[in-house]
Design a protein around this motif. Structure first.
Motif, PDB file in Angstrom:
ATOM      1  N   GLU A  85       0.829  -1.206   0.000  1.00  0.00           N
ATOM      2  CA  GLU A  85       0.000   0.000   0.000  1.00  0.00           C
ATOM      3  C   GLU A  85       0.864   1.258   0.000  1.00  0.00           C
ATOM      4  OE1 GLU A  85      -4.050  -1.393   2.320  1.00  0.00           O
ATOM      5  OE2 GLU A  85      -2.227  -1.083   3.496  1.00  0.00           O
ATOM      6  N   ILE A  86       1.930   1.245   0.778  1.00  0.00           N
ATOM      7  CA  ILE A  86       2.842   2.395   0.809  1.00  0.00           C
ATOM      8  C   ILE A  86       3.496   2.583  -0.550  1.00  0.00           C
ATOM      9  CG2 ILE A  86       4.991   3.272   1.815  1.00  0.00           C
ATOM     10  CD1 ILE A  86       4.155   1.834   4.420  1.00  0.00           C
ATOM     11  N   ARG A  87       3.919   1.485  -1.156  1.00  0.00           N
ATOM     12  CA  ARG A  87       4.544   1.556  -2.483  1.00  0.00           C
ATOM     13  C   ARG A  87       3.584   2.145  -3.505  1.00  0.00           C
ATOM     14  NH1 ARG A  87       6.472  -4.071  -4.766  1.00  0.00           N
ATOM     15  NH2 ARG A  87       4.312  -4.562  -4.209  1.00  0.00           N
ATOM     16  N   ARG A  88       2.357   1.653  -3.544  1.00  0.00           N
ATOM     17  CA  ARG A  88       1.401   2.097  -4.557  1.00  0.00           C
ATOM     18  C   ARG A  88       0.999   3.557  -4.372  1.00  0.00           C
ATOM     19  NH1 ARG A  88      -3.173   0.121  -3.994  1.00  0.00           N
ATOM     20  NH2 ARG A  88      -3.008  -1.422  -2.343  1.00  0.00           N
ATOM     21  N   ARG A  89       0.909   4.004  -3.127  1.00  0.00           N
ATOM     22  CA  ARG A  89       0.399   5.351  -2.879  1.00  0.00           C
ATOM     23  C   ARG A  89       1.471   6.438  -2.945  1.00  0.00           C
ATOM     24  NH1 ARG A  89      -3.915   4.774   2.162  1.00  0.00           N
ATOM     25  NH2 ARG A  89      -5.033   2.937   1.388  1.00  0.00           N
ATOM     26  N   TRP A  90       2.689   6.123  -2.494  1.00  0.00           N
ATOM     27  CA  TRP A  90       3.622   7.220  -2.258  1.00  0.00           C
ATOM     28  C   TRP A  90       5.038   7.059  -2.798  1.00  0.00           C
ATOM     29  CZ3 TRP A  90       0.691   6.086   2.494  1.00  0.00           C
ATOM     30  CH2 TRP A  90      -0.390   6.954   2.650  1.00  0.00           C
ATOM     31  N   ILE A  91       5.411   5.911  -3.281  1.00  0.00           N
ATOM     32  CA  ILE A  91       6.801   5.749  -3.711  1.00  0.00           C
ATOM     33  C   ILE A  91       6.862   5.553  -5.218  1.00  0.00           C
ATOM     34  CG2 ILE A  91       8.914   4.412  -3.478  1.00  0.00           C
ATOM     35  CD1 ILE A  91       8.112   3.718  -0.663  1.00  0.00           C
ATOM     36  N   GLN A  92       7.598   6.427  -5.875  1.00  0.00           N
ATOM     37  CA  GLN A  92       7.751   6.380  -7.325  1.00  0.00           C
ATOM     38  C   GLN A  92       9.207   6.666  -7.693  1.00  0.00           C
ATOM     39  OE1 GLN A  92       5.104   9.349  -8.874  1.00  0.00           O
ATOM     40  NE2 GLN A  92       3.261   8.387  -8.065  1.00  0.00           N
ATOM     41  N   ASP A  93       9.534   6.355  -8.934  1.00  0.00           N
ATOM     42  CA  ASP A  93      10.819   6.747  -9.525  1.00  0.00           C
ATOM     43  C   ASP A  93      12.032   6.236  -8.749  1.00  0.00           C
ATOM     44  OD1 ASP A  93       9.392   8.171 -11.485  1.00  0.00           O
ATOM     45  OD2 ASP A  93       9.240   9.908 -10.171  1.00  0.00           O
ATOM     46  N   VAL A  94      11.922   5.048  -8.170  1.00  0.00           N
ATOM     47  CA  VAL A  94      13.079   4.409  -7.553  1.00  0.00           C
ATOM     48  C   VAL A  94      13.186   2.987  -8.103  1.00  0.00           C
ATOM     49  CG1 VAL A  94      12.936   5.785  -5.445  1.00  0.00           C
ATOM     50  CG2 VAL A  94      11.788   3.558  -5.534  1.00  0.00           C
ATOM     51  N   ASP A  95      14.340   2.376  -7.899  1.00  0.00           N
ATOM     52  CA  ASP A  95      14.571   1.019  -8.392  1.00  0.00           C
ATOM     53  C   ASP A  95      14.304  -0.047  -7.335  1.00  0.00           C
ATOM     54  OD1 ASP A  95      15.685   1.837 -11.022  1.00  0.00           O
ATOM     55  OD2 ASP A  95      17.254   2.717  -9.773  1.00  0.00           O
TER      56      ASP A  95
END
Length: 215
Positions: A85-95
């Motif tokens: 849920e944290i990944r989908r909502r708030w984390i972008q543009d990282v590997d």
């Protein structure tokens, strides 16, 4: 989808220290890494009396603090969010996402173990354990790396979880659900979208493509 690895271990095992040592090696290789720290006791990141603190105390559901160098978001949540849920909502543009804690989450786990402090491992392969970092050797079906072997651990993470820079990730989400695609469909979608964009002004080069369609 951005891969997640949870760094787990019992109290005083050295989880934070491992992440501190691992991050420079991964970033040296050109990867962008996000970290998530799990705090079951709750926390405060703002300082009493500051303007943003006053906004929150006055009833703001979400407070954003922005500067030319960084941005922070303070937001109320109704439950303890999963890493997905944290990944989908708030984390972008990282590997890669490295989390500290989340031992009950379903994501792959690397356990830090110190024999002078603990008697047995916290996780097994059934708990999604993929590797161990310890001065002690284990025969539990996953690789074990010495406490200081950040190069070896990074090689493992790179091989098992990170794609090469030449590979491009393509994902399709419908109503929040990730839709599986065969290599043929993924390739067809990629070529079609790129071909369409190449005919549009200002779209000759790009790093990331996002298409959103709402009914």
């Amino acid at each position: 989808m951005i891969p997640i690895i949870s760094i787990v271990g019992k109290s005083d095992s050295g989880k934070t220290t491992l992440i501190e040592k691992l991050l420079p090696e991964l970033t040296r290789r050109g990867y962008r890494v996000a970290t998530v720290k799990h705090d079951i006791h709750g926390f405060e990141v703002d300082r009493e009396g500051k303007d943003s603190w006053r906004h929150k105390q006055a009833g703001a559901h979400t407070v954003v603090i922005s500067s030319p160098e960084k941005i922070a978001l303070i937001r109320d949540v109704e439950k303890d969010l999963t890493l997905d849920e944290i990944r989908r909502r708030w984390i972008q543009d990282v590997d890669l996402i490295l989390s500290e804690g989340y031992k009950k989450d379903v994501q792959p786990k690397i356990e830090v173990f110190r024999k002078e402090k603990h008697k047995k491992l916290l996780c097994t392969k059934r708990d999604s354990l993929v590797a161990i970092v310890s001065s002690q050797k284990f025969s539990v079906g996953v690789p074990c790396f010495p406490l200081e072997d950040m190069k070896g651990l990074s090689n493992f993470i790179e091989k098992e979880f990170l794609k090469s820079k030449e590979e491009k990730e393509v994902s399709l989400r419908v109503d929040g659900r990730t839709i599986p695609m065969t290599p043929f469909v993924r390739g067809f979608l990629t070529k079609t979208v790129k071909g369409m964009l190449s005919s549009l002004k200002g779209c000759k080069t790009f790093q990331r493509i996002e298409i959103r369609i709402e009914e």
